[in-house]
Design an enzyme around this catalytic site. Structure first.
Site, PDB file in Angstrom:
ATOM      1  N   SER A 125      10.429  -2.495   1.744  1.00 24.75           N
ATOM      2  CA  SER A 125      11.865  -2.198   1.807  1.00 24.75           C
ATOM      3  C   SER A 125      12.345  -1.158   0.813  1.00 24.75           C
ATOM      4  O   SER A 125      13.480  -0.692   0.913  1.00 24.75           O
ATOM      5  CB  SER A 125      12.674  -3.478   1.593  1.00 24.75           C
ATOM      6  OG  SER A 125      12.436  -3.985   0.293  1.00 24.75           O
ATOM      7  N   GLU A 128      14.973  -9.373   0.359  1.00 30.18           N
ATOM      8  CA  GLU A 128      16.212  -8.653   0.104  1.00 30.18           C
ATOM      9  C   GLU A 128      17.408  -9.537   0.441  1.00 30.18           C
ATOM     10  O   GLU A 128      17.271 -10.511   1.172  1.00 30.18           O
ATOM     11  CB  GLU A 128      16.250  -7.363   0.940  1.00 30.18           C
ATOM     12  CG  GLU A 128      15.083  -6.413   0.666  1.00 30.18           C
ATOM     13  CD  GLU A 128      15.124  -5.786  -0.730  1.00 30.18           C
ATOM     14  OE1 GLU A 128      16.190  -5.850  -1.377  1.00 30.18           O
ATOM     15  OE2 GLU A 128      14.090  -5.264  -1.177  1.00 30.18           O
ATOM     16  N   ASP A 160       9.867 -14.676   1.155  1.00 35.47           N
ATOM     17  CA  ASP A 160       8.939 -14.622   0.029  1.00 35.47           C
ATOM     18  C   ASP A 160       7.495 -14.440   0.522  1.00 35.47           C
ATOM     19  O   ASP A 160       6.910 -15.357   1.098  1.00 35.47           O
ATOM     20  CB  ASP A 160       9.080 -15.929  -0.768  1.00 35.47           C
ATOM     21  CG  ASP A 160       8.256 -15.915  -2.042  1.00 35.47           C
ATOM     22  OD1 ASP A 160       7.444 -14.983  -2.226  1.00 35.47           O
ATOM     23  OD2 ASP A 160       8.426 -16.843  -2.842  1.00 35.47           O
ATOM     24  N   ALA A 161       6.963 -13.244   0.271  1.00 31.35           N
ATOM     25  CA  ALA A 161       5.620 -12.910   0.758  1.00 31.35           C
ATOM     26  C   ALA A 161       4.535 -13.815   0.169  1.00 31.35           C
ATOM     27  O   ALA A 161       3.437 -13.911   0.717  1.00 31.35           O
ATOM     28  CB  ALA A 161       5.292 -11.455   0.418  1.00 31.35           C
ATOM     29  N   ALA A 221       6.528  -5.635  -6.068  1.00 30.90           N
ATOM     30  CA  ALA A 221       6.846  -5.734  -7.496  1.00 30.90           C
ATOM     31  C   ALA A 221       7.805  -6.908  -7.603  1.00 30.90           C
ATOM     32  O   ALA A 221       8.938  -6.820  -7.139  1.00 30.90           O
ATOM     33  CB  ALA A 221       7.497  -4.455  -8.001  1.00 30.90           C
ATOM     34  N   TYR A 272       2.084  -0.381 -21.170  1.00 29.83           N
ATOM     35  CA  TYR A 272       1.726  -0.516 -19.757  1.00 29.83           C
ATOM     36  C   TYR A 272       0.236  -0.827 -19.591  1.00 29.83           C
ATOM     37  O   TYR A 272      -0.149  -1.982 -19.399  1.00 29.83           O
ATOM     38  CB  TYR A 272       2.126   0.727 -18.946  1.00 29.83           C
ATOM     39  CG  TYR A 272       2.170   0.424 -17.469  1.00 29.83           C
ATOM     40  CD1 TYR A 272       1.018   0.037 -16.782  1.00 29.83           C
ATOM     41  CD2 TYR A 272       3.350   0.444 -16.735  1.00 29.83           C
ATOM     42  CE1 TYR A 272       1.030  -0.304 -15.445  1.00 29.83           C
ATOM     43  CE2 TYR A 272       3.378   0.110 -15.385  1.00 29.83           C
ATOM     44  CZ  TYR A 272       2.200  -0.259 -14.760  1.00 29.83           C
ATOM     45  OH  TYR A 272       2.224  -0.603 -13.437  1.00 29.83           O
TER      46      TYR A 272
HETATM   47  P1  NAI Z   1      10.273  -1.765  -5.875  1.00 29.66           P
HETATM   48  O1  NAI Z   1      10.957  -2.761  -6.741  1.00 29.66           O
HETATM   49  O2  NAI Z   1      11.019  -0.570  -5.449  1.00 29.66           O
HETATM   50  O3  NAI Z   1       9.767  -2.519  -4.536  1.00 29.66           O
HETATM   51  C1  NAI Z   1       9.226  -3.784  -4.557  1.00 29.66           C
HETATM   52  C2  NAI Z   1       9.122  -4.351  -3.169  1.00 29.66           C
HETATM   53  O4  NAI Z   1       8.614  -5.689  -3.279  1.00 29.66           O
HETATM   54  C3  NAI Z   1      10.463  -4.472  -2.431  1.00 29.66           C
HETATM   55  O5  NAI Z   1      10.236  -4.180  -1.074  1.00 29.66           O
HETATM   56  C4  NAI Z   1      10.812  -5.943  -2.582  1.00 29.66           C
HETATM   57  O6  NAI Z   1      11.644  -6.471  -1.549  1.00 29.66           O
HETATM   58  C5  NAI Z   1       9.427  -6.549  -2.505  1.00 29.66           C
HETATM   59  N1  NAI Z   1       9.336  -7.907  -3.050  1.00 29.66           N
HETATM   60  C6  NAI Z   1       9.597  -8.342  -4.299  1.00 29.66           C
HETATM   61  N2  NAI Z   1       9.357  -9.665  -4.395  1.00 29.66           N
HETATM   62  C7  NAI Z   1       8.936 -10.061  -3.173  1.00 29.66           C
HETATM   63  C8  NAI Z   1       8.550 -11.306  -2.614  1.00 29.66           C
HETATM   64  N3  NAI Z   1       8.507 -12.422  -3.346  1.00 29.66           N
HETATM   65  N4  NAI Z   1       8.223 -11.343  -1.308  1.00 29.66           N
HETATM   66  C9  NAI Z   1       8.270 -10.233  -0.535  1.00 29.66           C
HETATM   67  N5  NAI Z   1       8.591  -9.026  -1.009  1.00 29.66           N
HETATM   68  C10 NAI Z   1       8.928  -8.950  -2.307  1.00 29.66           C
HETATM   69  O7  NAI Z   1       8.917  -1.413  -6.621  1.00 29.66           O
HETATM   70  P2  NAI Z   1       7.923  -0.145  -6.643  1.00 29.66           P
HETATM   71  O8  NAI Z   1       8.113   0.570  -7.924  1.00 29.66           O
HETATM   72  O9  NAI Z   1       7.967   0.594  -5.368  1.00 29.66           O
HETATM   73  O10 NAI Z   1       6.524  -0.891  -6.795  1.00 29.66           O
HETATM   74  C11 NAI Z   1       5.631  -1.156  -5.734  1.00 29.66           C
HETATM   75  C12 NAI Z   1       4.212  -1.200  -6.293  1.00 29.66           C
HETATM   76  O11 NAI Z   1       3.870   0.088  -6.810  1.00 29.66           O
HETATM   77  C13 NAI Z   1       4.045  -2.196  -7.453  1.00 29.66           C
HETATM   78  O12 NAI Z   1       2.781  -2.817  -7.321  1.00 29.66           O
HETATM   79  C14 NAI Z   1       4.057  -1.280  -8.681  1.00 29.66           C
HETATM   80  O13 NAI Z   1       3.369  -1.837  -9.772  1.00 29.66           O
HETATM   81  C15 NAI Z   1       3.327  -0.065  -8.110  1.00 29.66           C
HETATM   82  N6  NAI Z   1       3.496   1.174  -8.887  1.00 29.66           N
HETATM   83  C16 NAI Z   1       4.749   1.629  -9.215  1.00 29.66           C
HETATM   84  C17 NAI Z   1       4.871   2.766 -10.016  1.00 29.66           C
HETATM   85  C18 NAI Z   1       6.219   3.276 -10.416  1.00 29.66           C
HETATM   86  O14 NAI Z   1       6.294   4.201 -11.252  1.00 29.66           O
HETATM   87  N7  NAI Z   1       7.287   2.762  -9.836  1.00 29.66           N
HETATM   88  C19 NAI Z   1       3.687   3.518 -10.496  1.00 29.66           C
HETATM   89  C20 NAI Z   1       2.451   3.007  -9.997  1.00 29.66           C
HETATM   90  C21 NAI Z   1       2.365   1.846  -9.262  1.00 29.66           C
END
Ligand code: NAI
Length: 405
Positions: free
Chosen positions: A56, A81, A118-119, A148, A244
């Protein structure tokens, strides 16, 4: 009888580095802008049926957009969400991203199914598997795991809740951080995590749940020959290691890498591939709450303005799938991880970033010296504000409530 119209003015509200308001039509425009970016690059061969966990927002949404609009795949997304409730709580950006992604994908003749829940739970896994079997053609050939999350309930003991923390390990770390609400640079000390906190963070942000998903999907017979799965890790430069790579999140990412090796064994017999992509630093809901990380971002983005290597999530994930996952132009390291972050890690860039970081002060951080303006704009855009092409100033709550995810 449908609810009567209630017009709600739209304005940005922040609490520290957390958004407290959303512009739904800005989110729609941001999704459309990302789709247009991918479409302008053209079609490429890839997945046909994909499941994105965490689809999302940011990296997960970008992965879904390039998979659907670049590869032409039908997609399922699982995310957590909130829908609109009242004038004060219009829902989360991810809710609207799901709604408007589905609308655009369906218009293009693609299936786009959203599960909101909740995934980590068995219930959602069962629902998704049932949907794949009954409605989605029986098999998937791609699983992106891009979650995340702040917490996870222990699947074997519902009374235990693991909470992920973003802390150092061993010693405390002091550095400067940015408060987006107050537009302030402030000093921050991060205390080291306890052993229990490190373990809990690994349970939430490591690869355990990724493994469970693949095992369950495999057991159900819904993984196609040649199936691929991918999780996003981060390493970053030495200046970020203490909070980190060598902190709690880094420990979780190491655990996720170990999971990728276990998953590989499970999918060897279907010629499957379990991948880790070390991704670049981007502005997201999850990354802006990492201590000290925003300071690194504003230095990095400024240098990247000059090198022309700055990427937003859609640029980074489109390149990852187009060039590396499916494109035969893979940058791989000694551990077999995909390294699209090589641009961020370039020595000439990191030397300049390290130098710039020493020059940033509370007085000058919000000036042309740094990439703060870009960082702040990207953050607001995550919630639909300052999105080119979206100029609504109010929304009808009743109309928002009628939108289907
Ligand atoms: P974000 O916060 O934008 O997206 C997280 C997603 O996880 C959302 O779709 C949210 O609805 C979903 N989510 C959260 N809890 C959930 C649950 N219990 N059940 C189902 N869905 C759930 O985060 P972002 O930054 O896009 O992170 C995604 C991945 O990328 C993470 O593993 C993060 O560590 C990794 N990452 C992020 C970087 C960054 O700079 N933002 C850099 C490198 C890796």
């Amino acid at each position: 009888m449908s609810e009567t119209s209630t017009m709600v003015p739209l304005s940005e509200k922040l609490q520290g580095n957390v958004a407290r308001s959303v512009n739904p039509y800005g989110c729609r425009q941001a999704v459309l802008n990302q789709i247009a970016y991918v479409q302008a690059k053209g079609h490429y061969a890839g997945a046909k049926k994909a499941l994105i966990i965490g689809g999302s927002s940011s990296y997960g949404l970008a992965s879904r957009i390039t998979t659907a609009f670049g590869q032409g795949a039908d997609t399922i997304s699982v995310s957590y969400e909130r829908p609109p409730r009242d004038e004060k709580m219009l829902g989360t950006a991810g809710w609207y991203n799901n709604v408007f992604f589905r609308e655009a994908a369906e218009k293009a003749g693609l299936i786009a199914k959203n599960f909101n829940g909740d995934a980590f739970t068995q219930d959602i896994k069962d629902q998704v598997i049932d949907y794949i079997k009954t409605t989605f053609g029986g098999q998937i050939d791609l699983l992106v795991y891009s979650v995340a999350a702040p917490k996870r309930i222990n699947p074997d003991n519902p009374d235990e809740v693991w909470r992920s923390v973003i802390k150092s390990v061993g010693e405390s770390v002091t550095g400067e951080n940015i408060d987006l609400e107050k537009n302030e640079l402030f000093e921050q000390t991060v205390e080291p995590a306890s052993e229990a906190e490190v373990t809990a963070t690994k349970h939430v942000m490591g690869g355990e749940d990724w493994e469970i998903w693949v095992n369950e999907l495999k057991k159900a017979g819904v993984l196609a020959e040649g199936f691929k799965t991918i999780l996003y890790s981060y390493i970053g430069p030495k200046s970020t290691y203490a909070f980190y790579h060598e902190g709690t999140l880094g420990a979780a990412k190491d655990a996720a890498e170990a999971s990728s090796h276990k998953i590989q064994k499970v999918i060897n017999d279907i010629n499957g591939e379990a991948l880790i992509s070390v991704s670049r630093a981007v502005t997201t809901k999850a990354s802006v709450v990492i201590p000290i990380f925003p300071l690194y971002c504003i230095a990095l983005y400024k240098i990247e303005e000059k090198t022309g290597t700055h990427e937003t999530p859609i640029m980074h994930k489109d390149r990852l799938f187009r060039d590396m996952v499916y494109g035969g132009r893979r940058a791989v390291d000694e551990s077999g991880r995909l390294r699209p972050d090589a641009w961020e890690q370039r020595n000439d860039i990191q030397d300049q970033v390290a130098d710039l970081m020493t020059k940033i002060t509370p007085e000058n951080f919000n000036s042309d010296l740094t990439g703060y303006a870009e960082f702040r704009r990207e953050f607001l855009q995550l919630n639909g504000f300052e999105v080119p092409g979206a100029d609504e100033t109010e929304v009808d709550l009743a109309a928002l409530k009628r939108l289907e995810p």
